[in-house]
Design a protein around this motif. Structure first.
Motif, PDB file in Angstrom:
ATOM      1  N   VAL A   1      65.214 -14.862  64.927  1.00 30.61           N
ATOM      2  CA  VAL A   1      64.834 -13.520  64.454  1.00 30.61           C
ATOM      3  C   VAL A   1      65.348 -12.460  65.428  1.00 30.61           C
ATOM      4  N   ALA A   2      65.178 -12.705  66.708  1.00 29.68           N
ATOM      5  CA  ALA A   2      65.644 -11.736  67.708  1.00 29.68           C
ATOM      6  C   ALA A   2      67.158 -11.567  67.666  1.00 29.68           C
TER       7      ALA A   2
ATOM      8  N   SER B   1      72.081  -6.345  64.020  1.00 31.55           N
ATOM      9  CA  SER B   1      71.997  -5.427  62.884  1.00 31.55           C
ATOM     10  C   SER B   1      71.981  -3.985  63.368  1.00 31.55           C
ATOM     11  N   GLU B   2      72.711  -3.122  62.659  1.00 38.81           N
ATOM     12  CA  GLU B   2      72.726  -1.709  63.016  1.00 38.81           C
ATOM     13  C   GLU B   2      71.439  -1.011  62.589  1.00 38.81           C
ATOM     14  N   GLU B   3      70.724  -1.584  61.608  1.00 43.03           N
ATOM     15  CA  GLU B   3      69.463  -1.015  61.142  1.00 43.03           C
ATOM     16  C   GLU B   3      68.331  -1.990  61.438  1.00 43.03           C
ATOM     17  N   GLU B   4      67.122  -1.444  61.516  1.00 41.61           N
ATOM     18  CA  GLU B   4      65.972  -2.320  61.747  1.00 41.61           C
ATOM     19  C   GLU B   4      65.677  -3.110  60.483  1.00 41.61           C
ATOM     20  N   LEU B   5      65.630  -4.422  60.607  1.00 42.70           N
ATOM     21  CA  LEU B   5      65.359  -5.296  59.475  1.00 42.70           C
ATOM     22  C   LEU B   5      63.865  -5.549  59.360  1.00 42.70           C
ATOM     23  N   SER B   6      63.349  -5.594  58.142  1.00 44.20           N
ATOM     24  CA  SER B   6      61.938  -5.910  57.925  1.00 44.20           C
ATOM     25  C   SER B   6      61.732  -7.414  58.050  1.00 44.20           C
ATOM     26  N   PRO B   7      60.489  -7.853  58.299  1.00 48.98           N
ATOM     27  CA  PRO B   7      60.239  -9.304  58.320  1.00 48.98           C
ATOM     28  C   PRO B   7      60.696  -9.996  57.040  1.00 48.98           C
TER      29      PRO B   7
ATOM     30  N   ILE C   1      64.524 -10.422  57.094  1.00 52.86           N
ATOM     31  CA  ILE C   1      64.940 -11.480  58.020  1.00 52.86           C
ATOM     32  C   ILE C   1      64.623 -12.854  57.439  1.00 52.86           C
ATOM     33  N   GLU C   2      63.451 -12.988  56.854  1.00 47.48           N
ATOM     34  CA  GLU C   2      63.092 -14.266  56.238  1.00 47.48           C
ATOM     35  C   GLU C   2      64.096 -14.652  55.155  1.00 47.48           C
ATOM     36  N   SER C   3      64.475 -13.689  54.324  1.00 42.06           N
ATOM     37  CA  SER C   3      65.435 -13.984  53.250  1.00 42.06           C
ATOM     38  C   SER C   3      66.777 -14.417  53.808  1.00 42.06           C
ATOM     39  N   LEU C   4      67.245 -13.749  54.879  1.00 36.68           N
ATOM     40  CA  LEU C   4      68.517 -14.137  55.497  1.00 36.68           C
ATOM     41  C   LEU C   4      68.469 -15.571  56.014  1.00 36.68           C
TER      42      LEU C   4
ATOM     43  N   ALA D   1      75.377 -18.123  60.252  1.00 30.41           N
ATOM     44  CA  ALA D   1      75.560 -17.764  58.839  1.00 30.41           C
ATOM     45  C   ALA D   1      74.631 -16.622  58.444  1.00 30.41           C
ATOM     46  N   ALA D   2      73.412 -16.625  58.980  1.00 32.71           N
ATOM     47  CA  ALA D   2      72.463 -15.563  58.653  1.00 32.71           C
ATOM     48  C   ALA D   2      72.958 -14.216  59.179  1.00 32.71           C
ATOM     49  N   ALA D   3      73.507 -14.208  60.386  1.00 35.47           N
ATOM     50  CA  ALA D   3      74.015 -12.961  60.952  1.00 35.47           C
ATOM     51  C   ALA D   3      75.207 -12.433  60.158  1.00 35.47           C
ATOM     52  N   LEU D   4      76.076 -13.313  59.727  1.00 35.71           N
ATOM     53  CA  LEU D   4      77.244 -12.895  58.944  1.00 35.71           C
ATOM     54  C   LEU D   4      76.855 -12.378  57.564  1.00 35.71           C
ATOM     55  N   ALA D   5      75.662 -12.753  57.087  1.00 33.76           N
ATOM     56  CA  ALA D   5      75.230 -12.354  55.747  1.00 33.76           C
ATOM     57  C   ALA D   5      74.485 -11.029  55.726  1.00 33.76           C
ATOM     58  N   ILE D   6      74.244 -10.419  56.883  1.00 35.12           N
ATOM     59  CA  ILE D   6      73.435  -9.197  56.933  1.00 35.12           C
ATOM     60  C   ILE D   6      74.015  -8.102  56.044  1.00 35.12           C
ATOM     61  N   ASP D   7      75.332  -7.905  56.109  1.00 33.58           N
ATOM     62  CA  ASP D   7      75.949  -6.822  55.342  1.00 33.58           C
ATOM     63  C   ASP D   7      75.910  -7.074  53.839  1.00 33.58           C
ATOM     64  N   GLU D   8      75.645  -8.308  53.415  1.00 36.31           N
ATOM     65  CA  GLU D   8      75.601  -8.630  51.987  1.00 36.31           C
ATOM     66  C   GLU D   8      74.184  -8.533  51.414  1.00 36.31           C
TER      67      GLU D   8
END
Length: 298
Positions: free
Chosen positions: A24-25, A31-37, A40-43, A75-82
């Motif tokens: 999670v950290a 991420s350039e924006e703050e992600l909600s819990p 993050i769970e979905s990613l 993979a989760a980090a690469l999917a943030i923009d999607e």
């Protein structure tokens, strides 16, 4: 082990928790924006991996061994923009349906509120909407729906549904009753058969639904139908029988059928005692002898 060693091995949820916290950290840090819990769970859910030979039963893409899978934080980090946030309204006969699950094809999940509004964060374009006692519907993320939401209004219809709360026991004695407890929705008719691998004779088995007998291999109307709630099937075998007993249940209602199998239960018998055994003290080879005994079922 070495008392001065700086590394050790451990497993279990206590070790999974810091692993997930670290993931999670990492996601929040890239991420350039703050992600909600929920985001993050979905990613983590949608990019998790399972062993290729894993075939455990799943509910909302989750199983009892791996959950949604093994974390793949890269993979989760690469999917943030999607990642997108999809919102829709779930109704039944134009009334809002609270508590419905909105699930992406990769396992991210949200739920509808009391107004029937549901949100799911997903990197995919398609979701399913489901609720106990209702049909499952598919929906696609679409920015042009007339009500201004990404998923639009999704209409579900009532359907028969069943969930086993308390399964058959592993074993019973001959003549002993056991219960199967199920949660049902929109139940109107029940048909009970023995499974193909049962070797207890059908005529030696009695089944009741909430105290009313249900004949085997015969569709039986359920009193007070349609029934939604907990139902109890009571099964009893005759004295003096033994073998494996599995039950095939076909639940019908709202124009649909659901068939499940429970068991098997091993009927531990028949048990008997041998007494008053009378045999000759000696015989010649090949000689036919008479044997008397008393056999009593126990």
């Amino acid at each position: 082990g070495d008392p001065e060693a700086s590394y050790s091995v451990a497993s279990g949820t206590s070790m999974a928790q810091p692993h997930v916290a670290g993931a999670v950290a990492l996601l929040q840090s890239v991420s350039e924006e703050e992600l909600s819990p929920a985001q993050i769970e979905s990613l983590l859910v949608e990019t998790a991996e399972r062993p290729p030979d894993e075939n455990l039963p799943r509910v909302h893409n989750r199983d009892v061994r791996y959950g949604t899978g093994i974390i793949n934080v890269t993979a989760a980090a690469l999917a943030i923009d999607e990642l997108e946030t999809a919102t829709g309204t779930v109704t039944v006969d134009d009334d809002p349906l609270p508590g419905a699950a909105v699930t992406s094809v990769d396992g991210a999940i949200g739920a509808t509120n009391e107004d029937g509004e549901g949100t799911v964060h997903t990197t995919t374009e398609n979701v399913t909407v489901s609720a106990f006692g209702f049909t499952t519907a598919a929906a696609a993320i679409n920015d042009t729906n007339t009500d201004g939401t990404d998923l639009g209004e999704i209409e579900l219809t009532e359907s028969v549904d069943v969930f086993v709360v308390d399964e058959q026991p592993a074993s019973v004695d001959p003549g002993e009753q056991f219960d199967i407890e199920v949660e049902t929705a929109n139940l109107e008719e029940l048909t009970v058969n023995l499974t193909d691998d049962s070797d207890v004779a059908a005529e030696a088995v009695t089944v009741e639904l909430d105290g009313d007998e249900v004949p085997l291999d015969e569709a039986t109307d359920v009193p007070g139908a349609p029934v939604t709630g907990t139902a109890t099937l009571t099964v009893e075998t005759d004295e003096g029988v033994g073998g494996d007993l599995g039950i095939k249940h076909t639940f019908a209602g709202a124009g649909e059928e659901v068939t499940i199998e429970t068991g098997p239960t091993t009927v531990e018998g028949p048990f008997f005692a041998v007494s008053n055994l009378n045999t000759p003290e000696s015989v010649a080879p090949g000689e036919t002898i008479a044997v008397d005994a008393t056999i009593t079922n126990t």
